[in-house]
Design an enzyme around this catalytic site. Structure first.
Site, mmCIF file in Angstrom:
data_model
loop_
_atom_site.group_PDB
_atom_site.id
_atom_site.type_symbol
_atom_site.label_atom_id
_atom_site.label_comp_id
_atom_site.label_asym_id
_atom_site.label_seq_id
_atom_site.Cartn_x
_atom_site.Cartn_y
_atom_site.Cartn_z
ATOM 1 N N SER A 377 45.984 39.498 47.729
ATOM 2 C CA SER A 377 45.380 38.979 46.507
ATOM 3 C C SER A 377 44.838 40.123 45.659
ATOM 4 O O SER A 377 45.572 41.056 45.327
ATOM 5 C CB SER A 377 44.311 37.939 46.855
ATOM 6 O OG SER A 377 43.930 37.195 45.729
ATOM 7 N N ASP A 497 52.765 29.753 46.646
ATOM 8 C CA ASP A 497 51.478 30.289 46.209
ATOM 9 C C ASP A 497 51.296 29.966 44.730
ATOM 10 O O ASP A 497 51.887 30.606 43.861
ATOM 11 C CB ASP A 497 51.450 31.798 46.428
ATOM 12 C CG ASP A 497 50.067 32.409 46.194
ATOM 13 O OD1 ASP A 497 49.210 31.723 45.597
ATOM 14 O OD2 ASP A 497 49.852 33.562 46.603
ATOM 15 N N HIS A 528 48.453 30.938 49.543
ATOM 16 C CA HIS A 528 47.805 32.235 49.314
ATOM 17 C C HIS A 528 47.206 32.723 50.635
ATOM 18 O O HIS A 528 45.988 32.682 50.836
ATOM 19 C CB HIS A 528 46.741 32.040 48.233
ATOM 20 C CG HIS A 528 46.312 33.304 47.567
ATOM 21 N ND1 HIS A 528 47.173 34.138 46.898
ATOM 22 C CD2 HIS A 528 45.084 33.895 47.471
ATOM 23 C CE1 HIS A 528 46.511 35.160 46.410
ATOM 24 N NE2 HIS A 528 45.243 35.045 46.752
#
Length: 812
Positions: A377, A497, A528
């Site tokens: 991320s 995602d 995610h």
């Protein structure tokens, strides 16, 4: 279960013997054994490090079955030979598989094939003495039922503890091309330094100092130069969750009409900051001894795994974080500068100090000047940003679920688009959440006015009114500098995602396609998430092979052995496939024409006409969807006569005669009109067909089942499992402001009830549609999970003539 091991390195018999000696399975004692059974018994005796007594080992062998009638101790004592079936009966049990439940003692090779475990070469039905050695070598590299190599499993039981202080052991120690856990994590050194970055983001007349937390093996204090895993995490020093929540924007607002404008890309290009930089701090003295330490880091279990294998790990939160200087900027060049400042210090090219008083410098004298960046991320995003600078010392990045352009995170097609699950978040919200200097009251008191101005600037420049690509977003587009990448790339992303959407990794993959760097891509069916604790793929082994090659300069064939692309299958659990590419320009496009309720082959005759829908919902229904996004999605894709009837269009193909594998970016072309001078369209490509599908999130199979070393940190074992039968699955989606028909930075005129051509490229995918299922396209406007929600009286009409959906496909 299925086992997929992409990182087992083919090894010559001679090399295998040398490595068995290196890990002490072969030694002066076992070298003298002359029968396969004695050698195998000796190998097993070594494989129970917690049972050093011979009687205890006998008891362990007594508890294993060699055949359906005889235990291992009895069999090995009574026979000189070792049948292949007996070897694998014992091997399967030691790998954690259960007799009669996972395999049959009468046919272990059938289970080896079904589970996809490797079987060593053998000339006959019995292993020879030489073949036993090769088979044991391969077994050590084979995965257990819990997803670790057998050798890693032995390590968690203390196998390598005698290696810690053995001066005859070469460190790092390699086996099958990978580093082994011969470093004592109980003796890790924990240090803090403050790197002086070439920037002054809080404008106090001094260069920003950035706190870095270091964990390194004690051997690096006595001459061993070690490689570094560096994780740049703005979350590392804490977050301001309540303040971020308070700043979250209201998305229940109408879509606004925009004034037509046609700037060029050059008109909005971000320009470098030319503000003079303060001089660096004077250096009074230098030391090799750190002053400060820390108790516990916000660790990443993949990093923990490598701490036991002789790598150093560095965590830094960057500008605007607690105990560092500066102001948070959410993704721009200043944040990239603060990220690579740590790399420059690790590579010997920048100054750091022992304390914030900044009187004594300290070099990274223990570093071998070879750095990899890790993280998911925001963490992976900063790794991507760093790579695009070409900074010296950065050899590779392992970038997971990372942003390649912040516009593609918070915007899409001229619209404000939330990352999935976070309506109302934007760049300013994220900046506030990670500005952990706020958690030090006196420090915050001194800086709060500057921070308020900085935050206001971000809020203004991100421009939630238009959603256009502008200078703010151009400054946060790493793809512009992809040509500068010199580091090798291991990219990981979830095909489902909807937070950091797949476009981010796809655009980066395509941008580096022709660069002279090694690049690998792993696409999973998750959202995610991290995948380093999955059972069905040897991800940790892949990374070990990769980093051993990249940071230790070991020629272990990682660049050629690992497939270019590994993709998790969406129809079968625990199935991963290797591909030469993803979204290749040579993929075959398949086009479907839009007819009322139907997708039909484009070469069939079609009828003209128009279809329409209205985006405005009854107030009660609208308010319900605002608070129940799952209900909205279910109704959106449900029966045409449900509550969303008249508020969206659904087009479905006939049932497929054979499987169809989508690979790349679906695209929609149509002519659209709206009854007001403002409008947007959203699209979803959908697999319609009742089937058991992988659950959205992986299931925890066993908590704390994966030890990253001996008596070290642990992780949960996970895997995607099939859920109940569902009627559909979302494959891809996309959005477009009808005033951004040309580009995301140019605004077109939009006259009411006039038809305009619209071309929209949706999020990239790789997806297998099974025979009998229907490919679907859903056309709608308000996306309750991502767009603004104005509930406006907007009537959309689409001309069916020349309206089509094109999907890229591959033969599989």
């Amino acid at each position: 279960m299925r086992n997929q091991q992409f990182a087992i390195r083919p090894t010559t018999p001679e090399q295998a013997l040398a490595e068995l000696h290196a890990v002490h399975f072969l030694d002066t004692t076992t070298d003298q054994l002359t029968t396969p059974s004695d050698l195998l018994a000796a190998f097993y005796a070594k494989s129970w490090p917690e049972f050093p007594d011979a009687a205890s080992v006998d008891q362990q062998l007594y508890n294993l079955m060699a055949t359906d009638q005889t235990d291992a101790r009895t069999f090995l004592a009574a026979h000189d030979n070792v049948p292949v079936t007996v070897f694998y009966n014992l091997a399967l049990q030691r790998l954690g598989f259960a007799v009669d439940r996972d395999f049959s003692l009468n046919d272990p090779l059938a289970a080896m094939a079904k589970i996809q475990l490797p079987v060593s070469d053998h000339a006959g039905s019995d292993f020879t003495l030489a073949e036993i050695k090769q088979a044991w070598y391969l077994l050590l590299a084979t995965h257990t039922k819990n997803g670790q190599t057998f050798l890693d499993h032995l390590a968690t039981h203390g196998y390598f503890v005698p290696f810690y202080d053995d001066p005859t052991v070469t460190k790092p120690l390699l086996f099958n091309g990978k580093t082994q856990p011969v470093f004592d994590t109980r003796k890790l050194l924990r240090e803090v330094v403050y790197v002086e970055s070439p920037q002054d983001t809080d404008h106090d007349g001094q260069r920003d100092l950035l706190k870095a937390e270091i964990l390194r093996p004690i051997e690096s204090n006595t001459g061993l130069k070690v490689p570094v895993l560096y994780t740049a995490s703005p979350y590392n020093q804490g977050t301001n969750d309540e303040q971020g929540e308070a700043l979250t924007h209201n998305v229940n607002v109408p879509l606004q009409a925009k004034q037509p404008a046609h700037p060029t890309l050059a008109d909005i290009a971000a320009q470098p900051d030319t503000t003079p930089l303060p001089a660096g701090r004077a250096v009074d003295q230098t030391t090799h001894a750190a002053v400060e330490t820390f108790a516990r880091d916000e660790s990443y279990t993949l990093n923990d795994y490598f701490l036991a294998r002789g790598f150093a790990v560095v965590y830094a939160a960057g500008i605007g974080s607690k105990d560092s200087d500066g102001l948070c900027t959410t993704g721009d060049a200043e944040e990239t500068t603060s990220t690579i400042a740590i790399i420059e210090w690790l590579a010997g090219n920048r100054t750091a100090f022992t304390t914030r008083a900044a009187t004594t410098t300290i070099p990274a004298w223990w570093s071998n000047h070879q750095v990899a960046m890790t993280g998911r991320s925001y963490l992976g995003t900063l790794a991507t940003a760093a790579a695009t600078t070409g900074v010296t010392g950065l050899k590779t990045i392992i970038s997971e679920a990372a942003i390649s352009s912040w516009y593609d995170y918070y915007r899409d097609g001229g619209l404000v688009i939330a990352p999935g699950g976070f309506p109302g978040e934007d760049a300013d919200v994220l900046a506030e959440e990670v500005f952990s200097r706020e958690q030090l009251p006196a420090d915050y008191h001194r800086i709060k006015d500057k921070w308020a101005a900085q935050l206001a600037s971000i809020t203004r420049d991100q421009d939630r009114m238009s959603g256009n690509y502008n200078t703010f977003w151009d400054a946060r587009n790493y793809l512009k500098n992809a040509k500068n990448i010199k580091a090798d790339l291991l990219l990981v992303h979830g095909l489902n995602d909807w937070n950091v959407k797949p476009r981010n990794v796809n655009n980066l993959w395509n941008a580096v396609r022709n660069l002279p760097v090694t690049k690998k891509l792993i696409l999973h069916q998750g959202q995610h998430i991290y995948i380093n604790a999955f059972r069905s793929i040897d991800y940790t082994d892949i990374v070990n092979l990769w980093l051993t090659h990249e940071l230790l300069d070991v020629d272990n064939q990682a660049d050629t052995l690992l497939p270019n692309v590994i993709i998790q299958d969406n129809t079968q659990p625990e199935t991963w496939r290797a591909y030469p590419d993803w979204d290749a320009p040579t993929n075959t496009p398949v086009t479907y024409a839009l007819q009322e309720d139907q997708l039909v082959p484009a070469d069939l005759p079609t009828r003209a006409g128009a279809v329409s829908f209205n985006d405005q919902l009854p107030t009660e229904q609208f308010n319900h969807y605002v608070h129940h996004l799952t209900d909205w999605q279910n109704d959106l894709l449900g029966d045409k006569h449900d509550r969303m009837s008249g508020h969206r269009l659904i087009f479905k193909s006939a049932g497929l005669a054979q499987d169809l594998v989508l690979d790349g970016k679906p695209a929609v072309h149509l002519q659209v009109a709206v009854n007001q001078p403002v409008g947007m369209l959203s699209f979803q490509v959908v697999d319609f067909g009742a089937a058991k599908r992988l659950k959205p999130s992986p299931t925890i199979l066993a908590r704390k089942a994966l030890d990253e070393g001996f008596q070290w940190r642990e992780d949960d074992l996970r895997e995607f499992q099939l859920g109940p039968v569902t009627p559909w699955h979302l494959i891809s989606k996309g959005h477009r402001n009808l005033q951004n028909r040309t580009t995301t930075y140019q605004v077109d005129d939009l006259k009411p009830n006039v038809f305009y051509d619209l071309d929209v490229v949706l999020q990239p995918t790789h997806y297998r549609l099974l025979a009998g299922h229907q490919l679907g396209l859903v056309v709608y406007a308000t996306d309750f999970g991502m767009t603004v929600r104005g509930n406006q009286d907007l009537q959309y009409s689409i001309q069916l003539a020349d309206a089509h959906l094109t999907v890229p496909t591959i033969k599989d």
